[in-house]
Design a protein around this motif. Sequence first.
Motif, PDB file in Angstrom:
ATOM      1  N   ALA A 136      -8.813   4.106  -3.609  1.00 46.53           N
ATOM      2  CA  ALA A 136      -9.604   3.497  -4.683  1.00 46.53           C
ATOM      3  C   ALA A 136      -9.361   1.989  -4.779  1.00 46.53           C
ATOM      4  N   GLY A 137      -8.425   1.473  -3.985  1.00 46.18           N
ATOM      5  CA  GLY A 137      -8.145   0.039  -3.992  1.00 46.18           C
ATOM      6  C   GLY A 137      -7.362  -0.460  -5.198  1.00 46.18           C
ATOM      7  N   GLU A 138      -6.792   0.454  -5.984  1.00 44.47           N
ATOM      8  CA  GLU A 138      -6.084   0.060  -7.205  1.00 44.47           C
ATOM      9  C   GLU A 138      -4.593  -0.147  -6.958  1.00 44.47           C
ATOM     10  N   HIS A 139      -4.042  -1.144  -7.657  1.00 44.79           N
ATOM     11  CA  HIS A 139      -2.613  -1.448  -7.617  1.00 44.79           C
ATOM     12  C   HIS A 139      -2.096  -1.583  -9.052  1.00 44.79           C
ATOM     13  N   PHE A 140      -0.798  -1.399  -9.235  1.00 46.96           N
ATOM     14  CA  PHE A 140      -0.163  -1.701 -10.516  1.00 46.96           C
ATOM     15  C   PHE A 140       0.949  -2.706 -10.248  1.00 46.96           C
ATOM     16  N   VAL A 141       1.358  -3.437 -11.267  1.00 49.84           N
ATOM     17  CA  VAL A 141       2.384  -4.473 -11.119  1.00 49.84           C
ATOM     18  C   VAL A 141       3.742  -3.917 -11.504  1.00 49.84           C
ATOM     19  N   SER A 142       4.728  -4.187 -10.658  1.00 56.15           N
ATOM     20  CA  SER A 142       6.115  -3.843 -10.931  1.00 56.15           C
ATOM     21  C   SER A 142       6.805  -5.095 -11.470  1.00 56.15           C
ATOM     22  N   HIS A 143       7.598  -4.933 -12.535  1.00 55.58           N
ATOM     23  CA  HIS A 143       8.258  -6.070 -13.180  1.00 55.58           C
ATOM     24  C   HIS A 143       9.770  -5.996 -13.010  1.00 55.58           C
ATOM     25  N   GLY A 194       0.853  -1.178   0.000  1.00 65.75           N
ATOM     26  CA  GLY A 194       0.000   0.000   0.000  1.00 65.75           C
ATOM     27  C   GLY A 194       0.891   1.229   0.000  1.00 65.75           C
ATOM     28  N   HIS A 195       0.371   2.306   0.567  1.00 71.06           N
ATOM     29  CA  HIS A 195       1.149   3.535   0.711  1.00 71.06           C
ATOM     30  C   HIS A 195       1.763   3.533   2.104  1.00 71.06           C
ATOM     31  N   PHE A 196       3.049   3.886   2.202  1.00 69.52           N
ATOM     32  CA  PHE A 196       3.715   3.954   3.497  1.00 69.52           C
ATOM     33  C   PHE A 196       3.639   5.398   3.972  1.00 69.52           C
ATOM     34  N   ILE A 197       2.724   5.653   4.916  1.00 71.66           N
ATOM     35  CA  ILE A 197       2.465   7.014   5.388  1.00 71.66           C
ATOM     36  C   ILE A 197       2.537   7.024   6.911  1.00 71.66           C
ATOM     37  N   GLY A 198       3.316   7.928   7.450  1.00 72.44           N
ATOM     38  CA  GLY A 198       3.399   8.070   8.896  1.00 72.44           C
ATOM     39  C   GLY A 198       3.885   6.823   9.606  1.00 72.44           C
ATOM     40  N   GLY A 199       4.757   6.044   8.943  1.00 70.28           N
ATOM     41  CA  GLY A 199       5.333   4.857   9.553  1.00 70.28           C
ATOM     42  C   GLY A 199       4.473   3.615   9.467  1.00 70.28           C
ATOM     43  N   LEU A 225       7.307  -8.632  -9.873  1.00 70.95           N
ATOM     44  CA  LEU A 225       7.975  -8.437  -8.592  1.00 70.95           C
ATOM     45  C   LEU A 225       6.953  -8.207  -7.482  1.00 70.95           C
ATOM     46  N   ALA A 226       6.071  -7.221  -7.687  1.00 70.14           N
ATOM     47  CA  ALA A 226       5.126  -6.866  -6.629  1.00 70.14           C
ATOM     48  C   ALA A 226       3.964  -6.073  -7.199  1.00 70.14           C
ATOM     49  N   ALA A 227       2.887  -6.035  -6.422  1.00 68.26           N
ATOM     50  CA  ALA A 227       1.748  -5.155  -6.711  1.00 68.26           C
ATOM     51  C   ALA A 227       1.897  -3.941  -5.804  1.00 68.26           C
ATOM     52  N   ILE A 228       1.820  -2.754  -6.379  1.00 63.95           N
ATOM     53  CA  ILE A 228       2.070  -1.513  -5.644  1.00 63.95           C
ATOM     54  C   ILE A 228       0.848  -0.632  -5.746  1.00 63.95           C
ATOM     55  N   ALA A 229       0.491   0.000  -4.626  1.00 62.39           N
ATOM     56  CA  ALA A 229      -0.688   0.870  -4.578  1.00 62.39           C
ATOM     57  C   ALA A 229      -0.581   1.989  -5.609  1.00 62.39           C
ATOM     58  N   GLN A 230      -1.661   2.177  -6.330  1.00 64.53           N
ATOM     59  CA  GLN A 230      -1.746   3.289  -7.280  1.00 64.53           C
ATOM     60  C   GLN A 230      -2.084   4.539  -6.478  1.00 64.53           C
ATOM     61  N   GLY A 231      -1.241   5.556  -6.573  1.00 66.43           N
ATOM     62  CA  GLY A 231      -1.461   6.767  -5.759  1.00 66.43           C
ATOM     63  C   GLY A 231      -1.876   7.953  -6.575  1.00 66.43           C
TER      64      GLY A 231
END
Length: 67
Positions: free
Chosen positions: A46-53, A34-39, A61-67
């Motif tokens: 919106a619950g959306e992620h994109f894939v990192s290759h 997800g998003h790393f906010i405030g530790g 590699l991973a699914a990362i929160a769409q910001g």
Amino acid sequence: MSVAEYFSSMEYGPAPEDDQAARAWLAQHEASFGHFIGGAWHAPAAGEHFVSHAPATGGRLAAIAQG
């Protein structure tokens, strides 16, 4: 200290291109972020992620929160 002295005193360790530590960290986090906010990790609003290759293989590699 000369360059030759640096080379002769270097200890051998894992190759920098060894990705085992990074893959273990990804697995520990279930390769989804997800998003790393405030530790703390937070889900995207919106619950959306994109894939990192992986650039070398094109594999996921991973699914990362769409910001």
